[in-house]
Design an enzyme around this catalytic site. Structure first.
Site, mmCIF file in Angstrom:
data_model
loop_
_atom_site.group_PDB
_atom_site.id
_atom_site.type_symbol
_atom_site.label_atom_id
_atom_site.label_comp_id
_atom_site.label_asym_id
_atom_site.label_seq_id
_atom_site.Cartn_x
_atom_site.Cartn_y
_atom_site.Cartn_z
ATOM 1 N N GLY A 77 -1.233 57.657 -41.907
ATOM 2 C CA GLY A 77 -2.048 56.943 -40.933
ATOM 3 C C GLY A 77 -1.284 55.819 -40.279
ATOM 4 N N GLY A 80 -3.313 48.941 -36.360
ATOM 5 C CA GLY A 80 -2.810 47.679 -35.858
ATOM 6 C C GLY A 80 -1.927 46.955 -36.859
ATOM 7 C CG PHE A 81 -1.397 46.020 -41.691
ATOM 8 C CD1 PHE A 81 -0.272 46.540 -42.297
ATOM 9 C CD2 PHE A 81 -1.898 44.833 -42.172
ATOM 10 C CE1 PHE A 81 0.351 45.902 -43.365
ATOM 11 C CE2 PHE A 81 -1.297 44.168 -43.238
ATOM 12 C CZ PHE A 81 -0.172 44.720 -43.836
ATOM 13 N N GLY A 82 0.084 48.440 -39.113
ATOM 14 C CA GLY A 82 1.346 49.153 -39.225
ATOM 15 C C GLY A 82 1.091 50.565 -39.714
ATOM 16 N NE ARG A 83 5.169 54.389 -37.621
ATOM 17 C CZ ARG A 83 6.236 55.020 -37.158
ATOM 18 N NH1 ARG A 83 7.177 55.436 -38.009
ATOM 19 N NH2 ARG A 83 6.384 55.239 -35.869
ATOM 20 C CB VAL A 84 -1.151 53.938 -44.222
ATOM 21 C CG1 VAL A 84 -1.560 54.139 -45.686
ATOM 22 C CG2 VAL A 84 -1.821 52.686 -43.651
ATOM 23 C CE LYS A 99 -3.040 47.692 -44.982
ATOM 24 N NZ LYS A 99 -4.450 47.434 -44.632
ATOM 25 C CG ASP A 197 -12.058 44.448 -38.958
ATOM 26 O OD1 ASP A 197 -12.756 44.738 -37.962
ATOM 27 O OD2 ASP A 197 -10.862 44.768 -39.060
#
Length: 395
Positions: A77, A80-84, A99, A197
Site C-alpha cells: 500500500g 500520504g505517510f509513505g509506503r507500506v 510503514k 482521522d
C-alpha cells in the site's frame, strides 16, 4: 494514510496544506525523545494500562532485511505517510507491516512521535498493535502487526469484478468493532483520546474481517476537567471532518462521532465520503443522505446495490438511524459512542439468512422500532431491544 485540511465547502479535492519541513534528528535523539515521552505519559492512563508498553526499536538494516530491501513485490500500500511493505522479522519470524515515512512528505517527526506514543500506551482488540519503530538516521519507520485483509476501503470501493463483496452481517460486525475501538479511546483512556482521522482507509481488517483502527499520527488528548474542547489547527480528511471543527478548530469527542457516522454511511451505502464522479448534489455523501433520512420509504434506495437486496429491512432502518444521529450538524445532538456501540453490537448479533428473508423493495416501509427520547429531544433507535439495554444517556 493521507490527510487534508477539513475546511471548505468546495466539491473539488482541496490541496494539501503546506507545513514547515521537520528538522531531522539523529537516531539517538529521537529514540531518547520517544522513551522520555513514554515515561512521562505512563501516569496519564488508568491503572494497569501503562504496564503494557511493548514497542521495540529496530535498526534500518533489520527492516530492510525483513522486506528484502523494500522490494516492489513486498509493497502492499501507499498513502500520504509513505509506503507500506509486508515483511518478516528475521529475529522472531513474525510477519509484519512496515510503514516507511516519505522523507519528502508532509507528515513529519511530530506525527511519527505521536503515533509511537499513542500505540505504545493504548491497547485494545480493536486497535492495531504496534510492534516497534525505527528512527535510524533520517529514516522513520513504524512496524505493525500484519492485517491480512487490508483496509475497509479495499472492500467497499472500486472493487475488481472477482473480489468478494461484503455481506450485511460482515458489515455490521466491522461497524460494531470499529465503534468499540473508538469507545475505548473516548471512555477508557484517561485522559480521553480524540482520534481525529477516522475513515475507511484507517480501519484495517484481520482474519475473519476483525476490524482495528490504525494511523494515530493526528490523535489528540481530549479535554479534561471543566474544558469542553481542545483548540487545534484543523487537520483530517476532507469529507469526514465535523462541520464545527472545520469552522472553528474546536475539537471534541463528538467530532469523532461525526466521522464515525460518515464511515457507517459508507458501509451501508457503498458510496465514498467524497465522490466527484457522482452527479451534482451527490458529491458529498452526508449532503446526499440528509434529505433521504427524512423519508423511511426511501431508506431501501440508500442500501449499497452490491448487497443485491440481501439485508434485513428493519436492520437497515436502525443502522441508518444511528448514522443519521452521528452526522447531526450540532455536536450536542450526536450520541455518545457508547450508545452507538450498544446499537451496533445488537445489530451485529442478529443472524441474517438471505434465503429466509424476502428481498426489500423501495415501496416497503420498515416498521419503526421502539425509541426513546434523548435530552436533546432527538431519538436514538432502540436497536438493542430493551430500555434497560439502552440505559446510557445520550447528550
Amino acid at each position: 494514510m493521507g490527510w487534508f485540511p477539513c475546511s471548505g465547502k468546495s466539491n473539488k479535492k482541496p490541496k494539501l496544506k503546506k507545513q514547515p519541513t521537520d528538522q531531522i534528528h539523529s537516531k539517538s535523539t529521537d529514540n531518547l525523545k520517544i522513551k522520555a515521552a513514554l515515561d512521562a505519559k505512563k501516569d496519564s492512563l488508568k491503572d494497569g494500562e501503562s504496564d503494557h508498553i511493548a514497542a521495540q526499536t529496530f535498526t534500518f538494516r533489520e527492516l530492510a532485511a525483513a522486506t528484502k530491501n523494500f522490494r516492489a513485490d513486498c509493497l502492499v500500500g501507499e498513502g500520504g505517510f509513505g509506503r507500506v511493505y509486508k515483511g518478516r522479522l528475521e529475529s522472531t519470524n513474525q510477519v509484519v507491516a512496515i510503514k516507511q515515512l516519505d522523507r519528502n512528505g508532509l507528515q513529519g517527526n511530530r506525527e511519527f512521535l505521536v503515533e509511537v506514543l499513542m500505540l505504545s500506551l493504548l491497547h485494545h482488540p480493536n486497535l492495531v498493535n504496534l510492534t516497534g519503530y525505527c528512527a535510524d538516521g533520517d529514516q522513520r519507520l513504524l512496524v505493525y502487526e500484519f492485517m491480512a485483509l487490508g483496509s475497509l476501503e479495499d472492500h467497499l470501493h472500486d472493487l475488481p469484478p472477482d473480489k468478494k463483496r461484503l455481506d450485511w452481517s460482515t458489515r455490521m460486525k466491522i461497524a460494531a468493532g470499529a465503534a468499540k475501538g473508538l469507545e475505548y479511546l473516548h471512555d477508557k483512556a484517561n485522559p480521553p483520546v480524540i482520534y481525529r482521522d477516522l475513515k475507511c482507509s484507517n480501519i484495517l481488517l484481520g482474519e475473519g474481517y476483525h476490524p482495528k483502527l490504525s494511523d494515530f499520527g493526528l490523535a489528540k488528548l481530549g479535554p479534561v476537567g471543566d474544558n469542553t474542547h481542545v483548540s487545534t489547527r484543523v487537520m483530517g480528511t476532507y469529507g469526514y471532518c465535523a462541520p464545527e471543527y472545520a469552522m472553528t478548530g474546536q475539537l471534541t469527542l463528538k467530532s469523532d462521532v461525526y466521522s464515525f457516522g460518515v464511515v457507517l454511511l459508507e458501509i451501508l451505502t457503498g458510496r465514498k465520503a467524497i465522490d466527484n464522479s457522482k452527479s451534482a448534489g451527490e458529491h458529498n455523501l452526508v449532503a446526499w443522505a440528509r434529505p433521504l433520512f427524512k423519508d423511511r420509504r426511501k431508506f431501501s434506495q440508500m442500501a449499497d446495490p452490491m448487497l443485491q437486496g440481501q439485508y434485513p429491512a428493519r436492520g437497515l432502518y436502525q443502522a441508518l438511524a444511528v448514522a443519521a444521529m452521528c452526522v447531526q450538524e450540532q455536536p450536542t445532538m450526536r450520541p455518545l459512542i457508547a450508545d452507538v456501540v450498544t446499537a451496533l453490537t445488537y445489530l451485529a448479533s442478529q443472524d441474517y439468512n438471505p434465503e429466509t428473508h424476502p428481498v426489500p423493495n423501495s415501496r416497503m416501509s420498515p416498521s419503526t422500532p421502539r425509541s426513546r427520547r434523548t435530552d436533546s429531544g432527538k431519538r436514538l433507535n432502540n436497536a438493542g431491544g430493551s430500555e434497560r439495554d439502552q440505559s446510557r444517556r445520550v447528550n
